[in-house]
Scaffold this motif. Structure first.
Motif, short mmCIF file in Angstrom:
data_model
loop_
_atom_site.label_atom_id
_atom_site.label_comp_id
_atom_site.label_asym_id
_atom_site.label_seq_id
_atom_site.Cartn_x
_atom_site.Cartn_y
_atom_site.Cartn_z
N VAL A 223 38.75 -30.33 30.51
CA VAL A 223 39.58 -29.23 31.04
C VAL A 223 39.56 -28.06 30.07
O VAL A 223 39.39 -26.90 30.47
N LYS A 224 39.70 -28.34 28.79
CA LYS A 224 39.64 -27.27 27.78
C LYS A 224 38.29 -26.56 27.82
O LYS A 224 38.23 -25.33 27.69
N ALA A 225 37.22 -27.30 28.04
CA ALA A 225 35.89 -26.69 28.13
C ALA A 225 35.77 -25.78 29.35
O ALA A 225 35.16 -24.71 29.28
N ILE A 226 36.37 -26.18 30.46
CA ILE A 226 36.37 -25.33 31.66
C ILE A 226 37.11 -24.03 31.37
O ILE A 226 36.63 -22.94 31.69
N LEU A 227 38.29 -24.13 30.76
CA LEU A 227 39.06 -22.93 30.44
C LEU A 227 38.30 -22.02 29.49
O LEU A 227 38.28 -20.80 29.66
N LYS A 228 37.64 -22.62 28.51
CA LYS A 228 36.85 -21.82 27.56
C LYS A 228 35.68 -21.14 28.27
O LYS A 228 35.39 -19.97 28.02
N LYS A 229 35.03 -21.87 29.16
CA LYS A 229 33.87 -21.34 29.89
C LYS A 229 34.23 -20.10 30.70
O LYS A 229 33.44 -19.17 30.81
N ILE A 230 35.42 -20.08 31.29
CA ILE A 230 35.83 -18.92 32.09
C ILE A 230 36.60 -17.90 31.25
O ILE A 230 37.21 -16.99 31.77
N LYS A 231 36.53 -18.10 29.92
CA LYS A 231 37.09 -17.17 28.95
C LYS A 231 38.62 -17.07 28.98
O LYS A 231 39.18 -16.01 28.76
N VAL A 232 39.26 -18.20 29.28
CA VAL A 232 40.71 -18.29 29.14
C VAL A 232 40.96 -18.90 27.77
O VAL A 232 40.78 -20.10 27.57
#
Length: 102
Positions: free
Chosen positions: A16-25
């Motif tokens: 989940v953290k990787a998804i947020l990082k990927k979309i620049k959150v």
């Protein structure tokens, strides 16, 4: 701006953290929570190894403010990750509209 709520079992925290990082959150909040599933009205109780009627799971609740234009990407990334999982527990996502932010 949208408020995104994501719940997942603790084992998926890094994904989940990787998804947020990927979309620049880069700013988000998370909290450890207990997921609960009531099996009293389900046939699963017969197959439940521990024979209990309720199952609790260590989970995490993430919340983040996400730009509206990024929402589709968030859903696509969660869907991609869920499609790769071999276990019943999936990542869940919900979006709330923000009318005013200070």
């Amino acid at each position: 701006m949208k408020l995104v709520l994501i719940t997942a079992i603790t084992a998926f925290d890094s994904e989940v953290k990787a998804i947020l990082k990927k979309i620049k959150v880069n700013t988000f909040t998370y909290k450890e929570v207990k997921g609960h599933k009531n099996l009293t009205e389900s046939e699963e109780i017969e197959n439940n190894w521990f024979a209990g009627e309720a199952v609790e799971t260590d989970s995490t609740l993430f919340y983040a403010f996400v730009p509206s234009q990024q929402m589709e990407t968030v859903f696509e990334e969660v869907e991609k990750l869920n499609s790769k999982q071999d276990i019943a527990s999936k990542i869940h996502i919900a979006v709330l509209n923000i009318e005013k932010i200070n």
